[in-house]
Every structure is written in structure tokens, then in C-alpha cells.
Design an enzyme around this catalytic site. Structure first.
Site, PDB file in Angstrom:
ATOM      1  N   ASN A 236      38.675  60.924   7.512  1.00  0.00           N
ATOM      2  CA  ASN A 236      37.909  59.676   7.478  1.00  0.00           C
ATOM      3  C   ASN A 236      37.506  59.346   8.914  1.00  0.00           C
ATOM      4  O   ASN A 236      37.824  60.089   9.853  1.00  0.00           O
ATOM      5  CB  ASN A 236      38.746  58.554   6.852  1.00  0.00           C
ATOM      6  CG  ASN A 236      37.913  57.315   6.540  1.00  0.00           C
ATOM      7  OD1 ASN A 236      36.832  57.420   5.950  1.00  0.00           O
ATOM      8  ND2 ASN A 236      38.371  56.146   6.940  1.00  0.00           N
ATOM      9  N   LYS A 237      36.804  58.256   9.080  1.00  0.00           N
ATOM     10  CA  LYS A 237      36.280  57.861  10.385  1.00  0.00           C
ATOM     11  C   LYS A 237      37.337  57.944  11.479  1.00  0.00           C
ATOM     12  O   LYS A 237      38.487  57.567  11.257  1.00  0.00           O
ATOM     13  CB  LYS A 237      35.726  56.439  10.265  1.00  0.00           C
ATOM     14  CG  LYS A 237      35.165  55.833  11.520  1.00  0.00           C
ATOM     15  CD  LYS A 237      34.130  56.694  12.202  1.00  0.00           C
ATOM     16  CE  LYS A 237      32.978  57.108  11.311  1.00  0.00           C
ATOM     17  NZ  LYS A 237      32.128  58.170  11.912  1.00  0.00           N
TER      18      LYS A 237
ATOM     19  N   GLN B  82      30.916  50.410  12.779  1.00  0.00           N
ATOM     20  CA  GLN B  82      30.663  50.182  11.348  1.00  0.00           C
ATOM     21  C   GLN B  82      31.491  48.999  10.824  1.00  0.00           C
ATOM     22  O   GLN B  82      31.068  48.291   9.922  1.00  0.00           O
ATOM     23  CB  GLN B  82      31.002  51.439  10.537  1.00  0.00           C
ATOM     24  CG  GLN B  82      30.035  52.590  10.718  1.00  0.00           C
ATOM     25  CD  GLN B  82      30.461  53.539  11.813  1.00  0.00           C
ATOM     26  OE1 GLN B  82      31.136  53.153  12.766  1.00  0.00           O
ATOM     27  NE2 GLN B  82      30.069  54.795  11.705  1.00  0.00           N
TER      28      GLN B  82
ATOM     29  N   ARG C 265      24.765  55.967   5.540  1.00  0.00           N
ATOM     30  CA  ARG C 265      26.018  56.614   5.929  1.00  0.00           C
ATOM     31  C   ARG C 265      27.092  56.182   4.934  1.00  0.00           C
ATOM     32  O   ARG C 265      26.880  55.334   4.078  1.00  0.00           O
ATOM     33  CB  ARG C 265      26.393  56.317   7.388  1.00  0.00           C
ATOM     34  CG  ARG C 265      25.990  55.006   7.995  1.00  0.00           C
ATOM     35  CD  ARG C 265      26.713  53.811   7.460  1.00  0.00           C
ATOM     36  NE  ARG C 265      28.149  53.995   7.444  1.00  0.00           N
ATOM     37  CZ  ARG C 265      28.983  53.357   6.640  1.00  0.00           C
ATOM     38  NH1 ARG C 265      28.524  52.472   5.753  1.00  0.00           N
ATOM     39  NH2 ARG C 265      30.270  53.584   6.670  1.00  0.00           N
ATOM     40  N   GLY C 266      28.287  56.802   5.108  1.00  0.00           N
ATOM     41  CA  GLY C 266      29.329  56.615   4.103  1.00  0.00           C
ATOM     42  C   GLY C 266      29.190  57.763   3.116  1.00  0.00           C
ATOM     43  O   GLY C 266      28.077  58.037   2.616  1.00  0.00           O
ATOM     44  N   ALA C 267      30.321  58.440   2.836  1.00  0.00           N
ATOM     45  CA  ALA C 267      30.246  59.695   2.091  1.00  0.00           C
ATOM     46  C   ALA C 267      29.500  59.585   0.753  1.00  0.00           C
ATOM     47  O   ALA C 267      28.574  60.378   0.487  1.00  0.00           O
ATOM     48  CB  ALA C 267      31.656  60.247   1.894  1.00  0.00           C
TER      49      ALA C 267
ATOM     50  N   ARG D 197      24.742  66.507   8.242  1.00  0.00           N
ATOM     51  CA  ARG D 197      26.075  66.093   8.730  1.00  0.00           C
ATOM     52  C   ARG D 197      27.121  66.997   8.050  1.00  0.00           C
ATOM     53  O   ARG D 197      26.997  67.282   6.859  1.00  0.00           O
ATOM     54  CB  ARG D 197      26.362  64.616   8.405  1.00  0.00           C
ATOM     55  CG  ARG D 197      25.470  63.643   9.179  1.00  0.00           C
ATOM     56  CD  ARG D 197      25.938  62.199   9.001  1.00  0.00           C
ATOM     57  NE  ARG D 197      27.122  61.900   9.793  1.00  0.00           N
ATOM     58  CZ  ARG D 197      27.808  60.750   9.691  1.00  0.00           C
ATOM     59  NH1 ARG D 197      27.430  59.823   8.832  1.00  0.00           N
ATOM     60  NH2 ARG D 197      28.873  60.543  10.443  1.00  0.00           N
TER      61      ARG D 197
ATOM     62  N   ASP E 148      36.035  60.901   3.789  1.00  0.00           N
ATOM     63  CA  ASP E 148      34.829  61.739   3.778  1.00  0.00           C
ATOM     64  C   ASP E 148      35.078  63.085   3.114  1.00  0.00           C
ATOM     65  O   ASP E 148      34.159  63.718   2.604  1.00  0.00           O
ATOM     66  CB  ASP E 148      34.319  61.947   5.199  1.00  0.00           C
ATOM     67  CG  ASP E 148      33.683  60.666   5.688  1.00  0.00           C
ATOM     68  OD1 ASP E 148      34.425  59.767   6.121  1.00  0.00           O
ATOM     69  OD2 ASP E 148      32.450  60.542   5.558  1.00  0.00           O
TER      70      ASP E 148
END
Ligand code: MRU
Length: 348
Positions: free
Chosen positions: A256-257, A205, A55-57, A98, A246
Site C-alpha cells: 500500500n502507499k 492524498q 488513482r487508487g487501485a 503504473r 494496491d
């Protein structure tokens, strides 16, 4: 700086990238277990992205590129058209994993374009080119993160404390991270920099990944619950906020998150500079404003029984957006590999 790579291409023999396979660090098991998924299987790669094993762009983008390369490699005994068909099928399929991180689509498009533009003489040669292209995506990401770190570190003074949200560190990229890259570069430069990490409900996270990788690197880190950020800022503990992204719209709005928007509002209220750090592959020139960024919704169970224990009544209604959009006017600057930009004048 040494952190575990979230995803890598492992050749069977040291002198040639083909044949090879993906090695994905299963981040759902961190920090208690370090387990790797070794695969070339498209469903396993899709699933790894979907359930946030990777995960993480930027790391999602690298995984997608390597996933397409693996599909090309599987068809290397066929014709050039066989390899191109495999690339198109893999790119279409992985694109459904995603929706929010634009790096996924950026990497898939890059691989598709490379496959169709190539003048390789055989399926085997084309597959080799595509594996090299995916490795280049990884290496370029590492270089961009390092450059982001250098630009960001110039904003940090000895003794500063950074607040960050989610994980935009080495675990989310090919190395260094984006939001955490300035912390690592400042550390290399001999500055003492501390970090407060929001735990980042619901998938934690911040608690599971950011604290872990910073502690591994010997950086002073303090974990807080998301709802403590206002108090921590009010107590004067935070000098600057660094977060990842993201997808960044052309007008500087940044997804973002979930929770990042709230942190930006808090930073504004307390007069604390708020920076978004991301490679230019995270900028989506087709999204004119943040309203055009698709926001992933995730399963209710991540909120009602995350990590195995039920914490809400059965059948409760749940709304679970995984990302939010911080409006450009709350962002002090957007730091890419090219430097620090005013959110209103991004390099498009
Ligand atoms: O759902 P995740 O863990 O993939 O979300 C990650 C983030 O929101 C990161 O901040 C973002 O992808 C930037 S990573 C350098």
C-alpha cells in the site's frame, strides 16, 4: 452517501452506452478545484493514470477497463479482428502506466479475455459488449466496496476512532472506498465514528483527498502529519487502523502507499488492531510473498519541489518508492467483499 465519481463512462445518448467517453475527475487539483477530463484518447488516459489524476487501485482498474472499451469503440466500424487488435494494443499500452496496483492488470486481462472469448457477429457488436464489460467492472467494484464496508463496520463501535493512511475512499474506487467504506456504513447505521487522516507525503492524498471526501460526507476527521501517528496512538486516540492495498500477495503481505508499513509497526507497538481492506481483485495469487510485488519509484521532484516550492537543495540525491509492503504478521485481518480473513488464509 454521495461523493464525486473518480471515473465514469458517459454515453452520448441516455439509451445507449455506445458511443460514449470517459469522464475522469482530476484529483491532482483537489481539494481546491473540481475539473473533469472528458476523453477517449489512449494517451490522455495513460497520462491520467501516470500522474495520478485518477488513482487508487480499484479506480485505476475501472479506468483501464474503460480505456480499453474506448479503444474498441474507436474501431467499431472495422472487423472483429480490428476491434481485438485495438483491445490488445490498448491493454499493452495502459499496462505500462503504473506497476504496483494489480487491479490495473486484472482489469486489462479481463477486457482482453472478454474480447477474445466473444462470439459477437460484428466489430460494432463486439465494441458494445466491451463497453458493457467495462461498466460491469465499475458496478461490481461498487458492490464489493459496499460489502467491504459492511464487514468492516461490524468491527466499529459507537464512538470509535479510525486512523487511515493515504486515500482508500470513494475517490479511489467506484464508491464508498475500501478503508473508508466501514466509516460510511457505520455512519449510515447511526454510529458516531471519527477518523484521523495521515497527510501522506509526498503527494498528500490524505490531506487533499481523504479529509475532503470525509468532510463532504459529514464525518468527523482530523488531519495529522505522517510523523505524528506514533504520538497520536500513544495518547490513546486511535481504536483501530484501516488501510487499503494496491496488491496483496498469496501469503497475506500487502503493498500500500509508502508509510503504511510504518503505521502497521506503530499499531503493533501500541496494541491497536490493523486491518487491510481491499476487493479480491487486489489479491495477486501469482505473487507468493510481498517480495514479488513490484514497487513503483516516482520522480524526485515530487519530494524536492512538490506542489511548486523547492524544499531541498538542487541536485540532492533522492530515493522515492511510492509503496511499501506490510508483512502479513503485522496485519490483524484482511477484509474483502467475502468477509474478514486471516492474512494467512486468503481466498485465492
Ligand atoms: O499512489 P496512489 O494514490 O494511487 O496510492 C493509493 C493507495 O495506496 C491506496 O491506499 C490503494 O490504492 C487502495 S485504494 C482503495
Amino acid at each position: 452517501m454521495k461523493t464525486l465519481k473518480p471515473v465514469d463512462w458517459i454515453p452520448a445518448q441516455a439509451d445507449d452506452a455506445v458511443p460514449g467517453h470517459l469522464r475522469i475527475l482530476d484529483q491532482t487539483l483537489l481539494p481546491s478545484e473540481t475539473v473533469f477530463i472528458e476523453t477517449t484518447d489512449q494517451e490522455a488516459i495513460w497520462h491520467a493514470i501516470k500522474i495520478l489524476q485518477v488513482r487508487g487501485a480499484p479506480a485505476i482498474g475501472v479506468t483501464a477497463a474503460m480505456g480499453v472499451a474506448a479503444a474498441a469503440q474507436d474501431q467499431r466500424a472495422g472487423t472483429i479482428e480490428d476491434v481485438r487488435d485495438a483491445v490488445d494494443r490498448a491493454a499493452d499500452y495502459l499496462a505500462t502506466s503504473r506497476p504496483t496496483a494489480v487491479n490495473l492488470f486484472w482489469a486489462l486481462d479481463r477486457m482482453r479475455r472478454a474480447a477474445h472469448a466473444s462470439s459477437a457477429a460484428s466489430g460494432e457488436a463486439l465494441a458494445c459488449e466491451l463497453v458493457r464489460e467495462a461498466i460491469a467492472v465499475r458496478d461490481e467494484d461498487l458492490a464489493m466496496c459496499r460489502a467491504i464496508g459492511e464487514h468492516g463496520a461490524a468491527l466499529l463501535k459507537d464512538g470509535d476512532t479510525v486512523l487511515t493512511h493515504c486515500n482508500a475512499g470513494g475517490l479511489a474506487t467506484s464508491g464508498y472506498g475500501t478503508a473508508l467504506a466501514p466509516v460510511y456504513v457505520a455512519q449510515e447505521e447511526g454510529k458516531r465514528v471519527s477518523v484521523y487522516a495521515d497527510e501522506t507525503r509526498p503527494l498528500l492524498q490524505g490531506a487533499r483527498l481523504t479529509t475532503w471526501e470525509l468532510m463532504e460526507a459529514g464525518v468527523d476527521v482530523t488531519l495529522i502529519c505522517d510523523n505524528m501517528a506514533a504520538q497520536v496512538m500513544k495518547e490513546g486516540r486511535i481504536d483501530i487502523v484501516f488501510v487499503g492495498a494496491d496488491r496483496i500477495a498469496a501469503n497475506g503481505d500487502a503493498a500500500n502507499k509508502i508509510g503504511t508499513y510504518g503505521v502497521a509497526l506503530l499499531a503493533k507497538a501500541h496494541g491497536i488492531p490493523f486491518y487491510v481492506l481491499a476487493p479480491t481483485s487486489t489479491i495477486d495469487p501469482d505473487a507468493v510473498t510481498g517480495a514479488e510485488i513490484p514497487i513503483e519509484e516516482r520522480g524526485a521532484e515530487e519530494i524536492t519541489e512538490g506542489f511548486g516550492r523547492r524544499t531541498a537543495p538542487e541536485a540532492v540525491k533522492v530515493y522515492a518508492p511510492a509503496f511499501d509492503v506490510t508483512p502479513a504478521e503485522l496485519i490483524t485481518g484482511i477484509i474483502t467483499e467475502d468477509g474478514v480473513h486471516n492474512p494467512g488464509s486468503l481466498p485465492l
